[in-house]
Motif scaffolding. Structure first.
Motif, short mmCIF file in Angstrom:
data_model
loop_
_atom_site.label_atom_id
_atom_site.label_comp_id
_atom_site.label_asym_id
_atom_site.label_seq_id
_atom_site.Cartn_x
_atom_site.Cartn_y
_atom_site.Cartn_z
N THR A 235 0.82 -1.22 0.00
CA THR A 235 0.00 0.00 0.00
C THR A 235 0.85 1.27 0.00
OG1 THR A 235 -0.18 -0.12 2.40
CG2 THR A 235 -2.00 -1.06 1.14
N THR A 236 2.04 1.20 0.60
CA THR A 236 2.87 2.41 0.65
C THR A 236 3.73 2.56 -0.61
OG1 THR A 236 4.69 1.24 1.73
CG2 THR A 236 3.07 2.31 3.17
N GLY A 237 4.01 1.44 -1.28
CA GLY A 237 4.91 1.50 -2.43
C GLY A 237 6.37 1.69 -2.04
N VAL A 238 6.65 1.59 -0.74
CA VAL A 238 8.04 1.77 -0.27
C VAL A 238 8.74 0.40 -0.32
CG1 VAL A 238 9.48 2.43 1.69
CG2 VAL A 238 7.39 3.71 1.19
N PRO A 239 9.93 0.32 -0.93
CA PRO A 239 10.63 -0.97 -1.02
C PRO A 239 10.95 -1.55 0.37
CG PRO A 239 11.63 0.66 -2.48
CD PRO A 239 10.66 1.40 -1.62
N SER A 240 11.29 -2.84 0.38
CA SER A 240 11.48 -3.58 1.63
C SER A 240 12.52 -2.95 2.55
CB SER A 240 11.91 -5.01 1.32
OG SER A 240 10.89 -5.65 0.60
N GLU A 241 12.24 -3.10 3.85
CA GLU A 241 13.07 -2.47 4.89
C GLU A 241 14.37 -3.25 5.14
OE1 GLU A 241 10.82 -2.02 8.48
OE2 GLU A 241 12.56 -1.46 9.70
N ASN A 242 14.27 -4.60 5.19
CA ASN A 242 15.41 -5.41 5.66
C ASN A 242 15.85 -6.41 4.59
OD1 ASN A 242 15.31 -4.27 8.38
ND2 ASN A 242 13.36 -5.35 8.54
N VAL A 243 16.92 -6.07 3.88
CA VAL A 243 17.28 -6.86 2.69
C VAL A 243 18.75 -7.27 2.63
CG1 VAL A 243 15.41 -5.90 1.27
CG2 VAL A 243 17.64 -4.77 1.30
N ALA A 244 19.47 -7.24 3.76
CA ALA A 244 20.90 -7.57 3.71
C ALA A 244 21.13 -8.97 3.14
CB ALA A 244 21.52 -7.45 5.10
N ALA A 245 20.27 -9.93 3.50
CA ALA A 245 20.42 -11.29 2.98
C ALA A 245 20.20 -11.33 1.48
CB ALA A 245 19.44 -12.24 3.68
N ARG A 246 19.22 -10.55 1.00
CA ARG A 246 18.98 -10.51 -0.45
C ARG A 246 20.15 -9.86 -1.18
NH1 ARG A 246 14.09 -7.47 -2.14
NH2 ARG A 246 15.05 -7.88 -4.16
N VAL A 247 20.76 -8.84 -0.59
CA VAL A 247 21.94 -8.22 -1.21
C VAL A 247 23.02 -9.29 -1.39
CG1 VAL A 247 23.85 -6.62 -0.77
CG2 VAL A 247 21.49 -5.86 -0.41
N ALA A 248 23.22 -10.11 -0.34
CA ALA A 248 24.26 -11.14 -0.41
C ALA A 248 23.91 -12.21 -1.45
CB ALA A 248 24.45 -11.77 0.96
N SER A 249 22.65 -12.60 -1.53
CA SER A 249 22.30 -13.72 -2.42
C SER A 249 22.05 -13.27 -3.86
CB SER A 249 21.10 -14.49 -1.87
OG SER A 249 19.95 -13.67 -1.89
N GLU A 250 21.61 -12.02 -4.05
CA GLU A 250 21.20 -11.61 -5.40
C GLU A 250 22.22 -10.73 -6.14
OE1 GLU A 250 17.18 -10.02 -5.51
OE2 GLU A 250 16.57 -11.37 -3.89
N VAL A 251 23.17 -10.16 -5.41
CA VAL A 251 24.13 -9.27 -6.08
C VAL A 251 25.47 -9.98 -6.18
CG1 VAL A 251 25.26 -7.03 -6.09
CG2 VAL A 251 22.95 -7.24 -5.15
N PRO A 252 25.91 -10.32 -7.40
CA PRO A 252 27.21 -10.98 -7.54
C PRO A 252 28.36 -10.00 -7.29
CG PRO A 252 26.12 -10.73 -9.70
CD PRO A 252 25.23 -10.09 -8.68
N GLY A 253 29.49 -10.55 -6.84
CA GLY A 253 30.70 -9.73 -6.75
C GLY A 253 30.91 -9.01 -5.44
N ILE A 254 30.17 -9.41 -4.39
CA ILE A 254 30.38 -8.79 -3.08
C ILE A 254 31.14 -9.78 -2.19
CG2 ILE A 254 29.27 -7.82 -1.02
CD1 ILE A 254 26.82 -7.20 -2.73
N ASP A 255 32.18 -9.29 -1.53
CA ASP A 255 32.97 -10.16 -0.66
C ASP A 255 32.49 -10.14 0.79
OD1 ASP A 255 35.01 -11.11 -2.62
OD2 ASP A 255 35.26 -8.95 -2.86
N LEU A 256 31.99 -8.99 1.23
CA LEU A 256 31.54 -8.88 2.62
C LEU A 256 30.37 -7.90 2.70
CD1 LEU A 256 32.55 -9.23 5.87
CD2 LEU A 256 33.01 -6.83 5.47
N VAL A 257 29.35 -8.27 3.46
CA VAL A 257 28.25 -7.33 3.75
C VAL A 257 28.25 -7.04 5.24
CG1 VAL A 257 25.74 -6.99 3.82
CG2 VAL A 257 26.78 -8.12 1.84
N LEU A 258 28.47 -5.77 5.59
CA LEU A 258 28.25 -5.30 6.96
C LEU A 258 26.85 -4.72 6.98
CD1 LEU A 258 28.84 -4.03 9.79
CD2 LEU A 258 29.84 -2.08 8.54
N TYR A 259 26.01 -5.18 7.93
CA TYR A 259 24.66 -4.62 7.98
C TYR A 259 24.31 -4.20 9.41
CZ TYR A 259 23.04 -9.23 9.60
OH TYR A 259 22.85 -10.38 10.33
N GLY A 260 23.25 -3.36 9.51
CA GLY A 260 22.83 -2.85 10.81
C GLY A 260 21.33 -2.68 10.85
#
Ligand SMILES: [Zn+2]
Length: 471
Positions: A235-260
């Protein structure tokens, strides 16, 4: 120039040479030290209780970083994942009480020589000009690949990525911010900024960083691992709040994800090839990740990775951070110990979610007077606050409500009031039998249980949610 000086310069150049020699084939053990959600905890001091905080504080974390640097000379990168400008009385005094000075939060981070930080959602709480002033004062870049200006539309509002050099390697660092800012700080960003989907923006930024020559890529993202969004994305059209796991699984070429953002702790988990770490909020711990980078097939690859968490407790406070924060510390202590009223009775918030209490009644009456409204609502945010008998200080009020919220008056119908109270009542589970103990639903945070004054109502929790407000 004397010969002696020339010799010195030559020696210096030689001494620097091994560290700068690019493309040596020896593996390099890069160390990434990380913090997140510091929320103004610059020093090991609890401004609510006005006493030493034995387990947290950036001054203690800085000592850990110093020893990591001493053990790994020239190979340490220091990153933060955001939410640093707001969240305790010190941060409030910096932003709102006396602003005519260099920002001591940034001064402390400059003293620690951070390499980059993500921008967190709470960076927006005191407005965009305040954030921009902090960004200007920082000797490191604040990054956010998914924050765009509205005018001119689509231009990055902050740097999406940076490249630094360490031990002869080019290290790309990409940052991103939870798009929830769109809703939480709507007033502050209105007409200025737009927040896009983190995953798509990070994907593009990682590609750009690699194209610009990065040998390895680190991502610092202010977004939880994979928790459901606290708002309705449809309803808000605002993208997802918590996506660090998706960044790791869907974006190739990342060695480390620091998240908070979620204030949890993850000493290291792996999704695909990507290592994820989350140190504890309030500088309670420091993440320390090792990336062993080796030459393979004409390029650098991370051949080994591991990480751990070091607790700040038991570490002495760092002298440089203490010096950078001495004046603001004294000013904050003076501010929070200022009496602003008194009570002849003992006021406690411990039962405020079960029955009427003088403390919450007082808060609600203050709201009604200030807003000129018929009704008022609030939550008992902290239930461990006790005031009086005697003077009440700013520290005690800040302990009851640690976050700077905005008082707003809205016109609602009787039906909306009933729906609102039904929604609030979700906090209580329906007891199994009439004699069973009252139980709360652990999925519903207590600070979401709102209490309304100016109207009498009965909440019957033995009935299902939706038919609990019987009067
Ligand atoms: Zn936070």
């Amino acid at each position: 120039m004397t010969l002696r000086a020339l010799n010195f310069i030559l020696l210096l150049t030689l001494a620097c040479a091994p560290a700068q020699l690019p493309r040596s084939t020896e593996p390099v053990d890069l160390v990434v030290a990380t913090t997140t959600d510091v929320h103004g905890r610059l020093r090991a001091w609890d401004y609510y209780a006005n006493q030493v905080d034995a387990v947290r504080g950036l001054s203690r974390a800085a000592t850990i970083v110093d020893s990591v640097r001493a053990a790994n000379p020239g190979r340490v990168i220091l990153l933060d994942a955001g939410d640093l400008l707001q969240g305790n009385p010190l941060a409030y005094v910096v932003a709102r009480v006396s602003r005519d000075r260099a920002n001591p939060i940034i001064a402390a981070m400059n003293a620690m020589q951070y390499d980059a930080s993500a921008i967190g959602n709470h960076e927006y709480n005191y407005g965009v000009p305040y954030l921009d002033s902090a960004v200007r004062q920082a000797k490191f870049p604040f990054l956010s690949a998914n924050t765009y200006r509205l005018d001119p539309e689509g231009v990055h509002a902050y740097r999406p990525w940076t490249i630094i050099e360490r031990a002869g390697l080019k290290i790309g660092i990409v940052g991103a911010t939870t798009p929830g800012v769109t809703l939480w700080d709507a007033e502050n960003i209105k007409g200025r900024l737009r927040f896009g989907d983190i995953v798509a923006a990070v994907k593009q930024a990682v590609q750009e960083t690699r194209a610009a020559g990065a040998d390895i890529v680190l991502v610092t993202v202010h977004s939880g691992l994979n928790e459901p969004s606290s708002y309705d994305t449809l309803t808000t059209g605002v993208p997802s709040e918590n996506v660090a796991a998706r960044v790791a699984s869907e974006v190739p070429g990342i060695d480390l994800v620091l998240y908070g953002h979620s204030h949890k702790e993850n000493r290291g988990s792996t999704i695909g090839q990507t290592l994820l770490v989350q140190p504890k909020n309030w500088a309670t711990s420091v993440g320390v990740a090792h990336l062993v980078v080796s030459r393979s097939g004409g390029r650098w690859i991370v051949s080994e990775k591991r990480s751990d968490i070091v607790q700040s407790a038991g570490h002495a406070e760092n002298a440089a951070v203490l010096a950078a924060t001495d004046a603001i510390h004294r000013e904050t202590v003076a501010y929070v110990t200022t009496p602003i009223g008194s009570t002849s009775e003992r006021w406690s918030a411990d039962s405020a979610r079960f029955k009427d209490t003088p403390l919450i009644d007082f808060i609600l009456e203050t709201e009604r007077k200030a807003a000129g409204s018929d009704l008022a609502s609030t939550a008992a945010f902290s239930t461990d606050v006790v005031m009086g008998p005697g003077p009440i200080t700013i520290a005690q009020v800040a302990q009851l409500y640690p976050y700077d919220n905005t008082l707003r008056a809205v016109r609602i119908s009787g039906k909306q009031l009933r729906d609102y109270l039904e929604f609030s009542s979700r906090y209580y589970r329906t007891p199994a039998s009439p004699s069973a103990r009252l139980e709360t639903d652990r999925q519903i945070p207590g600070y979401n249980f709102d209490i309304v004054s100016g109207v009498d109502y009965v909440m019957d929790v033995s009935r299902p949610v939706g038919s609990r407000i019987t009067r």
